[in-house]
Design an enzyme around this catalytic site. Structure first.
Site, PDB file in Angstrom:
ATOM      1  N   ASN A  10      36.634  66.988  57.938  1.00  0.00           N
ATOM      2  CA  ASN A  10      37.212  67.890  57.785  1.00  0.00           C
ATOM      3  C   ASN A  10      36.616  69.226  58.313  1.00  0.00           C
ATOM      4  OD1 ASN A  10      38.918  70.048  56.556  1.00  0.00           O
ATOM      5  ND2 ASN A  10      37.497  69.633  54.437  1.00  0.00           N
ATOM      6  N   TRP A  11      37.381  69.821  58.638  1.00  0.00           N
ATOM      7  CA  TRP A  11      36.170  70.690  60.107  1.00  0.00           C
ATOM      8  C   TRP A  11      36.404  72.270  59.303  1.00  0.00           C
ATOM      9  CZ3 TRP A  11      39.781  70.068  65.347  1.00  0.00           C
ATOM     10  CH2 TRP A  11      39.218  69.082  66.138  1.00  0.00           C
ATOM     11  N   LYS A  12      37.495  71.973  58.062  1.00  0.00           N
ATOM     12  CA  LYS A  12      37.529  73.286  57.963  1.00  0.00           C
ATOM     13  C   LYS A  12      37.961  74.710  58.601  1.00  0.00           C
ATOM     14  CE  LYS A  12      33.852  71.296  54.808  1.00  0.00           C
ATOM     15  NZ  LYS A  12      33.074  72.369  53.176  1.00  0.00           N
ATOM     16  N   HIS A 102      41.240  69.677  47.929  1.00  0.00           N
ATOM     17  CA  HIS A 102      40.111  69.995  48.153  1.00  0.00           C
ATOM     18  C   HIS A 102      38.850  71.181  47.085  1.00  0.00           C
ATOM     19  CE1 HIS A 102      36.568  71.242  50.785  1.00  0.00           C
ATOM     20  NE2 HIS A 102      36.123  70.194  51.002  1.00  0.00           N
ATOM     21  N   GLU A 104      37.549  73.783  47.187  1.00  0.00           N
ATOM     22  CA  GLU A 104      37.348  75.168  48.113  1.00  0.00           C
ATOM     23  C   GLU A 104      38.973  75.613  48.110  1.00  0.00           C
ATOM     24  OE1 GLU A 104      36.043  73.912  52.095  1.00  0.00           O
ATOM     25  OE2 GLU A 104      33.638  73.710  50.618  1.00  0.00           O
ATOM     26  N   GLU A 174      34.454  64.098  45.938  1.00  0.00           N
ATOM     27  CA  GLU A 174      32.944  64.478  46.584  1.00  0.00           C
ATOM     28  C   GLU A 174      32.410  65.645  45.027  1.00  0.00           C
ATOM     29  OE1 GLU A 174      34.629  66.322  50.374  1.00  0.00           O
ATOM     30  OE2 GLU A 174      35.517  67.344  49.523  1.00  0.00           O
ATOM     31  N   GLY A 180      28.537  70.672  51.555  1.00  0.00           N
ATOM     32  CA  GLY A 180      27.582  71.546  52.715  1.00  0.00           C
ATOM     33  C   GLY A 180      26.440  71.959  52.213  1.00  0.00           C
ATOM     34  N   SER A 220      27.719  66.506  52.180  1.00  0.00           N
ATOM     35  CA  SER A 220      26.685  66.342  53.644  1.00  0.00           C
ATOM     36  C   SER A 220      26.468  64.763  53.937  1.00  0.00           C
ATOM     37  CB  SER A 220      25.162  66.839  52.594  1.00  0.00           C
ATOM     38  OG  SER A 220      25.199  68.100  51.547  1.00  0.00           O
ATOM     39  N   GLY A 241      32.295  66.948  56.636  1.00  0.00           N
ATOM     40  CA  GLY A 241      32.242  68.865  56.842  1.00  0.00           C
ATOM     41  C   GLY A 241      31.773  68.832  57.717  1.00  0.00           C
ATOM     42  N   GLY A 242      30.441  69.806  57.456  1.00  0.00           N
ATOM     43  CA  GLY A 242      29.361  70.072  58.630  1.00  0.00           C
ATOM     44  C   GLY A 242      29.301  68.922  60.166  1.00  0.00           C
TER      45      GLY A 242
END
Ligand code: PGA
Length: 259
Positions: A10-12, A102, A104, A174, A180, A220, A241-242
């Site tokens: 997930n590149w956000k 998600h 967010e 999640e 993150g 993470s 993500g990251g």
């Protein structure tokens, strides 16, 4: 295990379309050797909407086996919904997956369990696979209420869905406190909730449906912790993500079985 592991990046809101091309090409290179078998691990990138056409062009042009998807979708088919993107539009661009709910989106756009469920159904109806996200905030975890909290999210999201839909869908657990933050849930924490989700699917549907549904862990995940997380019996992959923004690191995650 009959469930094919799935690693979704997930590149956000990162990577413009040129950076996206570079990242997908890099990932493809990293995974292009005899040790890696895409039929044993599905690899999916989830870029921002503006990158999807570019990703489609390189994936199709070079015959890559990397799949791709979107981070959100409208519940509407078409019309006067400024700023929205429909499931049909995403399907037309070759998206295989769409992330819905998600944390967010739930937090910054007030998405409810019912809306998340509606989005999941729209994605399924368009012939794509929803990755339905759930997870508890730190306060809920501190009270030890993560399992009932997540199961309530699952009940809301799966409401009105057939067993076949649920088998196609992917659930991503999640914990918000692990997203993150570098604070990864222990493998046992991940297993506790992923196992409870599978148990709930068995209750709502049947054992066969529960066995077929893939459940991911997210929060993470990196190459240094993925193997341990993947060793848990009810964890079928990761939503990353990251660590999905670097080709070599995400490739290592996809190669968890070799670590
Ligand atoms: P993270 O994000 O891997 O950067 O923690 C995971 C996610 O939000 O999907």
């Amino acid at each position: 295990m009959t469930r094919t592991p799935l690693m979704a990046g997930n590149w956000k809101m990162n990577m413009d379309h040129l950076e996206a091309i570079h990242l997908v090409q890099g990932l493809h290179m990293e995974l292009s050797d005899a040790n890696f078998d895409y039929s044993k691990v599905e690899v999916v990138v989830v870029p921002p909407f503006t990158d999807i056409r570019s990703v489609q062009t390189v994936v199709e042009g070079d015959g890559m086996k990397i799949q791709y998807g979107a981070q959100d979708v409208s519940t509407h088919e078409s019309g006067a919904y400024t700023g929205e993107v429909s499931a049909t539009m995403l399907k037309k661009l070759g998206c295989a997956y769409v992330v819905v709910g998600h944390s967010e989106r739930r937090e910054y756009h007030s998405e409810s369990d019912a809306l998340v469920g509606e989005k999941a159904r729209v994605v399924l109806a368009a012939g794509m696979t929803p990755i339905i996200c759930c997870g508890e905030a730190l306060e809920v975890r501190k009270e030890g209420k993560q399992v009932p909290h997540v199961l309530a999210q699952i009940d809301g999201a799966l409401d009105g869905m057939s067993a076949d839909d649920v088998k196609t869908a992917v659930i991503a657990y999640e914990p918000i406190w692990a997203i993150g933050t570098g604070e990864v849930a222990t493998p046992e924490d991940a297993q506790e909730v992923c196992g409870a989700i599978r148990g709930r699917i068995a209750e709502l549907y049947d054992a066969e449906t529960a066995e077929a549904t893939r459940i991911l862990y997210g929060g993470s995940v990196k190459s240094s912790n993925v193997a341990e997380i993947m060793s848990q019996q009810d964890v079928d992959g990761a939503l990353v993500g990251g660590a999905s923004l670097k080709a070599d690191e995400f490739a290592k995650i996809a190669r968890f079985a070799e670590l």
